[in-house]
Motif scaffolding. Structure first.
Motif, PDB file in Angstrom:
ATOM      1  N   THR A   6       0.632  -1.124   0.060  1.00 39.53           N
ATOM      2  CA  THR A   6      -0.362  -0.118   0.218  1.00 39.53           C
ATOM      3  C   THR A   6       0.956   1.334  -0.112  1.00 39.53           C
ATOM      4  O   THR A   6       1.844   1.612   0.918  1.00 39.53           O
ATOM      5  N   CYS A   7       0.768   2.282  -0.890  1.00 44.41           N
ATOM      6  CA  CYS A   7       1.668   3.243  -1.175  1.00 44.41           C
ATOM      7  C   CYS A   7       0.860   4.509  -0.859  1.00 44.41           C
ATOM      8  O   CYS A   7      -0.529   4.717  -1.185  1.00 44.41           O
TER       9      CYS A   7
ATOM     10  N   SER B 293      -3.165  13.796  -1.513  1.00 44.63           N
ATOM     11  CA  SER B 293      -4.368  14.198  -2.586  1.00 44.63           C
ATOM     12  C   SER B 293      -4.209  15.627  -3.024  1.00 44.63           C
ATOM     13  O   SER B 293      -3.744  16.614  -1.983  1.00 44.63           O
TER      14      SER B 293
ATOM     15  N   ALA C 138       0.598   9.127  -5.237  1.00 45.92           N
ATOM     16  CA  ALA C 138       0.683   7.602  -4.648  1.00 45.92           C
ATOM     17  C   ALA C 138       1.040   6.520  -5.866  1.00 45.92           C
ATOM     18  O   ALA C 138       1.735   5.588  -5.721  1.00 45.92           O
ATOM     19  N   LEU C 139       0.503   6.906  -7.069  1.00 44.62           N
ATOM     20  CA  LEU C 139       0.629   5.956  -8.237  1.00 44.62           C
ATOM     21  C   LEU C 139       1.903   6.033  -8.566  1.00 44.62           C
ATOM     22  O   LEU C 139       2.950   5.258  -9.139  1.00 44.62           O
TER      23      LEU C 139
ATOM     24  N   ALA D  41       3.985   3.900  -6.491  1.00 45.25           N
ATOM     25  CA  ALA D  41       3.498   2.326  -6.924  1.00 45.25           C
ATOM     26  C   ALA D  41       4.539   1.974  -8.214  1.00 45.25           C
ATOM     27  O   ALA D  41       4.810   0.783  -8.154  1.00 45.25           O
TER      28      ALA D  41
ATOM     29  N   THR E 157      -3.840  -0.801  -8.360  1.00 45.29           N
ATOM     30  CA  THR E 157      -5.143   0.140  -8.313  1.00 45.29           C
ATOM     31  C   THR E 157      -4.863   1.172  -7.643  1.00 45.29           C
ATOM     32  O   THR E 157      -3.836   1.252  -6.683  1.00 45.29           O
ATOM     33  N   GLY E 158      -5.333   2.427  -7.968  1.00 47.47           N
ATOM     34  CA  GLY E 158      -5.225   3.568  -7.351  1.00 47.47           C
ATOM     35  C   GLY E 158      -6.004   4.912  -7.984  1.00 47.47           C
ATOM     36  O   GLY E 158      -6.122   4.815  -9.010  1.00 47.47           O
TER      37      GLY E 158
ATOM     38  N   PRO F  25      -3.983  10.871  -6.788  1.00 46.62           N
ATOM     39  CA  PRO F  25      -4.257   9.949  -5.719  1.00 46.62           C
ATOM     40  C   PRO F  25      -3.286   9.909  -4.494  1.00 46.62           C
ATOM     41  O   PRO F  25      -2.117  10.088  -4.664  1.00 46.62           O
TER      42      PRO F  25
ATOM     43  N   ARG G 131      -3.368   7.294  -2.526  1.00 42.92           N
ATOM     44  CA  ARG G 131      -3.308   5.591  -2.090  1.00 42.92           C
ATOM     45  C   ARG G 131      -3.407   4.977  -3.260  1.00 42.92           C
ATOM     46  O   ARG G 131      -3.961   5.219  -4.230  1.00 42.92           O
ATOM     47  N   ALA G 132      -2.402   3.851  -3.435  1.00 40.68           N
ATOM     48  CA  ALA G 132      -2.349   2.956  -4.566  1.00 40.68           C
ATOM     49  C   ALA G 132      -2.035   1.703  -4.043  1.00 40.68           C
ATOM     50  O   ALA G 132      -1.278   1.670  -2.952  1.00 40.68           O
ATOM     51  N   GLU G 133      -2.371   0.542  -4.535  1.00 43.61           N
ATOM     52  CA  GLU G 133      -2.116  -0.971  -3.837  1.00 43.61           C
ATOM     53  C   GLU G 133      -1.762  -1.612  -5.127  1.00 43.61           C
ATOM     54  O   GLU G 133      -2.164  -1.481  -6.082  1.00 43.61           O
TER      55      GLU G 133
END
Length: 382
Positions: free
Chosen positions: A180-181, A185, A197-198, A201, A238-239, A247, A249-251
């Motif tokens: 999880t990154c 925002s 966040a991406l 990632a 995803t993100g 973003p 948050r990215a996962e």
């Protein structure tokens, strides 16, 4: 063969895709075992929707253990030309979901159970039936603390995953992880002012690809595998919520499959170090940038030493002089870690039929498995 086919017909009719309950199939198997003198212990899942079984017959002792799982992979999105949950025989082929992976083997050992009731056993015959193997050996992990005291120390364990009745002495271990990154925002018009966040990632994915290259070019190798080195694979990224929002948050969902020569702990340390390198780069702009790593599932590999007596016994029972290693994971590593000599040997081809539409098992493979079961019964009776 006639009785094995009758049992297989019933087993295929149970829709035991991993998302479903296996209680009806387990009840059918337990009834066969109990009616033929086996002491059966049910090992339910935490929610009670599924159950494993441990069964034993014969005098107290080490004996031989047979292991099978009861679940199958889904048929969703596959182009089947036959009903996947109805056994269809056409020439030498038996079609149906799970015929190869691995209800053919399960039918063979349940047929053996009926013959064992009439045998003069000198050692016990033991069986472990699990659930949720197809989603990462989850069921056996839940069962292990309860089943281990029942098993004892069999002198051999045969896990019946499809190997075309060859004796498989190894497979890689696997771990499934989630990264999880965390970024910031903000409005995309001001994107350079925020940590995306991406971006963390994708940079982390680049680090994982570099780690993969090092394993491929400089790591340990085992030529018995079609891919002879440890691998890393990114499966999901995803993100973000909208194009005009940076973003926060990215996962990433990823895995590694490792040779025995590459300890899991070392690989995990390298992954954490890669995450920290990426995070440190972005902390120059925002101190809260970070990547959190969670390992949510893992199973051990199998690596049977050449000197292990279980290999010779398995070759004798399967009537083969060869050994192999398989690309897919199994429950065998869990039994091996309990100190039980374990190999993988079962009917069918994972590469040829496993997990595919119109999955099938040949009669010749099922017959070879039944013949191996007869030799196991003979071995336990002398």
């Amino acid at each position: 063969m006639t009785r094995t086919l009758e049992i297989l017909d019933r087993l295929i009719a149970f829709d035991t895709v991993s998302r479903n309950s296996n209680l009806e199939l387990a009840g059918y198997a337990a009834d066969i075992l109990e009616r033929h003198g086996f002491a059966v212990t049910r090992i339910p899942s935490a929610d009670g929707g599924k159950t494993g079984l441990y069964a034993e017959i014969g005098p107290t002792g080490d004996g031989i253990m047979l292991s099978a799982h009861t679940d199958v992979v889904p048929v969703d999105g596959q182009d089947w030309t036959r009903d996947p949950f109805r056994l269809t025989r056409e020439g030498d082929r038996l079609f149906g979901r799970g015929t190869t992976d691995m209800k053919g083997y399960l039918a063979s050992i349940l047929s053996l159970a009926e013959r064992a009731a009439r045998a003069d056993l000198r050692e016990p015959l033991k069986m472990v039936l699990s659930y949720d193997e197809e989603i990462g050996c989850v069921g056996i992990q839940e069962m292990l603390d309860r089943v281990a005291p029942l098993i004892g120390q069999p002198r051999a364990c045969f896990v019946g995953e499809p190997t075309e009745m060859q004796v498989a002495v190894g497979h890689k271990g696997k771990a499934a992880l989630r990264a999880t990154c965390f970024g910031q925002s903000g409005h995309s018009a001001l994107a350079p002012n925020f940590v995306n966040a991406l971006h963390l990632a994708t940079d982390f994915v680049t680090e994982l690809r570099g780690l993969q290259r090092r394993f491929a070019e400089q790591g340990h190798r085992d030529p018995a595998y079609s891919v002879p080195y440890t691998t890393l694979h990114v499966g999901l990224l995803t993100g973000g919520t909208a194009l005009n929002i940076v973003p926060d948050r990215a996962e990433i969902t990823f895995e590694y499959r490792h040779l025995a020569a590459d300890p899991a702990a070392d690989i995990l340390r390298a992954i954490h170090a890669a995450a920290e390198r990426v995070s440190e780069t972005y902390r120059r702009d925002w101190n809260g940038a970070r990547i959190e790593i969670e390992q949510y599932n893992a199973y051990p590999g199998l690596d049977v030493p050449d000197s292990d007596c279980v290999i010779g016994l398995a070759q004798k029972l399967a009537r083969t002089n060869d050994t192999t290693k398989v690309a897919f994971g199994t429950e065998a590593g869990f039994f091996s870690e309990l100190g039980i000599p374990t190999v993988v040997c079962g009917p069918g081809s994972m590469e040829g039929q496993g997990h595919k539409p119109d999955e099938y098992l040949t009669l010749s493979q099922l017959r070879a498995c039944d013949e191996m079961m007869d030799r196991i019964l003979e071995d336990l009776s002398h």
